[in-house]
Write a protein that holds these residues in place. Structure first.
Motif, PDB file in Angstrom:
ATOM      1  N   PHE A  26       0.842  -1.194   0.000  1.00  0.00           N
ATOM      2  CA  PHE A  26       0.000   0.000   0.000  1.00  0.00           C
ATOM      3  C   PHE A  26       0.876   1.242   0.000  1.00  0.00           C
ATOM      4  CE2 PHE A  26      -2.849   3.039   2.282  1.00  0.00           C
ATOM      5  CZ  PHE A  26      -3.806   3.129   1.279  1.00  0.00           C
ATOM      6  N   TYR A  34      -7.915   2.265  -0.579  1.00  0.00           N
ATOM      7  CA  TYR A  34      -8.021   1.046   0.222  1.00  0.00           C
ATOM      8  C   TYR A  34      -8.862   1.341   1.456  1.00  0.00           C
ATOM      9  CZ  TYR A  34      -6.964  -2.748   3.427  1.00  0.00           C
ATOM     10  OH  TYR A  34      -7.084  -3.792   4.303  1.00  0.00           O
ATOM     11  N   SER A  88      -6.583  -1.117  -6.202  1.00  0.00           N
ATOM     12  CA  SER A  88      -5.289  -1.681  -5.823  1.00  0.00           C
ATOM     13  C   SER A  88      -5.074  -3.097  -6.332  1.00  0.00           C
ATOM     14  CB  SER A  88      -5.148  -1.684  -4.302  1.00  0.00           C
ATOM     15  OG  SER A  88      -6.080  -2.592  -3.721  1.00  0.00           O
ATOM     16  N   SER A 117      -0.412  -0.516  -9.571  1.00  0.00           N
ATOM     17  CA  SER A 117      -0.605  -1.178  -8.275  1.00  0.00           C
ATOM     18  C   SER A 117      -1.071  -2.616  -8.452  1.00  0.00           C
ATOM     19  CB  SER A 117      -1.624  -0.390  -7.444  1.00  0.00           C
ATOM     20  OG  SER A 117      -1.886  -1.033  -6.216  1.00  0.00           O
TER      21      SER A 117
END
Length: 503
Positions: A26, A34, A88, A117
């Motif tokens: 992250f 997120y 993500s 990502s």
């Protein structure tokens, strides 16, 4: 545009977040959206897809065994997934690592940073690019592009806000018998009366600020899905419909059965809701008459079924919908999913206890009764103290009616008893506790209590008044999972763009 370059990254630039079998990197600068509260959403989705997979494979094998074609070939036991709005890539990484028999997952997002990502997290978790295929593109265009290609077995829509713009594309992109998973987080639109015009524009129906507003939100989204499917001569079957925290999550199976689309009008309608006492009545748009040789005749329903004012308290009524009035769940599907969760190791699902609790409450729900009352609300309507819920439920059961709770609302009363019976029980309770001196003559509360009791009301304890989920103390209704929980800020690349312009 397919993206298949091996990502280059420094692990030290990222925070590691563990969820299920996946560990995502992250970005410390909050590059990609997120929300840890959504772990429950992802856990439920994995369990639901596993359950659908088992049923789909059984159906394929059954058709194969029944086929008399001498050149028939054994059906595939693998399936494909499209995550149209992946951010993500955490969801798809978990799918790839925790669900067996996946051929490949197309993991799509509109933002380049999100696609980077996705590639990074797939690589870090050892998921091959052939299994997780990162894709940069507009979700709607991507879904429509698969109309003439090999469609997907599962289409997952988990947008920020409404899924309405993506629903039609998902119907086009999913295979016959496939699964569509839909999240909508815009409950400020779906479960209130703040912006009814916006809700109607997005979902084709009016919301209500009622005791059952979250159930109505589910039914409005299903209505939108069904209308999109009907235009393609397809029919959606709700397998599991969940109201969770600040969003709804719905799993529907898509059937290519034009005959079933004829039943949609009889499962669609409006709800009339009293603004004061909360009484409600459902009006379906159609009816089905079964004739000789099981031939069906489809009719337009007679209307209206209510007066302009509530028959219980003489207050004005409001209209919610059009919305789906059919079942919210397939109980066989939910039972299989519940059994699977119970058998699974608790380490597999981080929200294992909550999953068991919600699925058990859903199994106990009356699936053929749209909407519900809420005990404190009906007591408030006549200025009476709240009795134990078990006592109220016992009275309805002793009168010969069915009753259950709803997973959408604590202290809910879902029953097939007419509103007259519900208020008869309330009138008998007021006789026991005494009438409030604050009730003004001629007020709605006075009108309700002045009517005669026509039901034989008994408050003796009924064995079914306390559901099993409550007796064994499952996690039935979740408390706030963390401070400042709820939808996080929408991810955007705007800050980077502004910096570039300033330079």
């Amino acid at each position: 545009m397919d993206v298949d370059n091996t990502p280059a990254y420094d692990v030290n630039d990222y925070s590691k977040i563990k969820e299920g079998k996946a560990t995502i990197l992250f970005p410390k600068n909050n590059e990609v959206f997120y929300n840890p509260v959504q772990e429950f959403n992802r856990d439920m989705s994995i369990a639901a897809i596993k359950t659908w997979r088992d049923i789909a494979i059984e159906d394929r094998m059954e058709r194969f065994e029944k086929s008399t074609n001498p050149n028939k070939t054994a059906p595939k036991k693998i399936f494909t997934i499209l995550e149209a709005l992946a951010a993500s890539g955490l969801r798809s990484v978990r799918y790839a690592m925790e669900i067996e028999d996946i051929d490949h997952i197309v993991v799509n997002d509109l933002l380049e940073s999100a696609v980077e990502s996705i590639k990074r997290n797939a690589h870090f978790n050892g998921v091959s690019q052939s299994l997780m295929r990162a894709n940069l593109g507009d979700a709607i265009s991507v879904m429509y592009s698969y109309r003439d290609k090999e469609r997907f077995d599962v289409v997952d829509l988990d947008p920020y806000g409404t899924a309405a713009p993506f629903i039609d594309g998902a119907i086009h992109a999913v295979k016959k018998g496939g699964l569509i998973c839909v999240t909508c987080t815009d409950l400020a639109i779906l479960a209130s009366n703040n912006h009814p015009e916006t809700c109607f524009a997005k979902y084709g129906g009016n919301p209500l600020k009622a005791e059952f507003c979250h159930e109505l939100a589910l039914r409005l989204v299903i209505h939108s899905l069904q209308q999109a499917a009907s235009r393609q001569r397809r029919y959606i079957e709700p397998l599991l419909s969940c109201s969770i925290d600040f969003y709804v999550r719905i799993f529907v199976r898509v059937h290519d059965k034009p005959l079933l689309t004829k039943t949609v009008s009889s499962q669609t309608g409006v709800v009339y809701h009293c603004k004061h006492c909360g009484s409600f009545s459902n009006q379906r748009f159609g009816s089905i008459e079964v004739g000789k040789n099981q031939n069906h005749k489809y009719h337009i329903a007679d209307a209206p079924i209510v007066d302009q004012k509530c028959t219980n308290c003489s207050s004005k009524q409001e209209i919610g919908g059009p919305c789906w009035l059919g079942p919210l769940h397939n109980k066989d599907f939910v039972q299989r999913m519940y059994d699977g969760v119970c058998k699974a190791d608790k380490s597999i699902y981080g929200t294992h206890a909550r999953m068991k609790g919600m699925l058990k409450v859903i199994l106990e729900e009356l699936n053929d009764v749209p909407f519900h009352y809420e005990l404190s609300e009906i007591c408030s309507a006549v200025r009476a103290p709240c009795p134990p819920l078990v006592k109220f439920n016992s009275a309805l059961l002793n009168a010969g009616y069915r009753v259950s709770g709803s997973h959408t609302c604590q202290s809910s009363i879902k029953t097939d008893a007419p509103s007259q019976v519900v208020w008869d029980v309330m009138r008998m309770l007021v006789k026991e506790t005494g009438r409030s001196p604050k009730i003004v003559e001629g007020s709605p509360a006075d009108v309700i209590l002045s009517r005669n009791i026509q039901t034989d009301v008994s408050f003796s304890h009924h064995k079914d008044a306390n559901p099993e989920s409550r007796r064994v103390k499952l996690v039935r209704y979740q408390v706030n999972p963390e401070k400042f929980w709820g939808p996080k800020a929408r991810h955007t690349e705007a800050p980077k763009a502004k910096k570039q312009k300033l330079q």
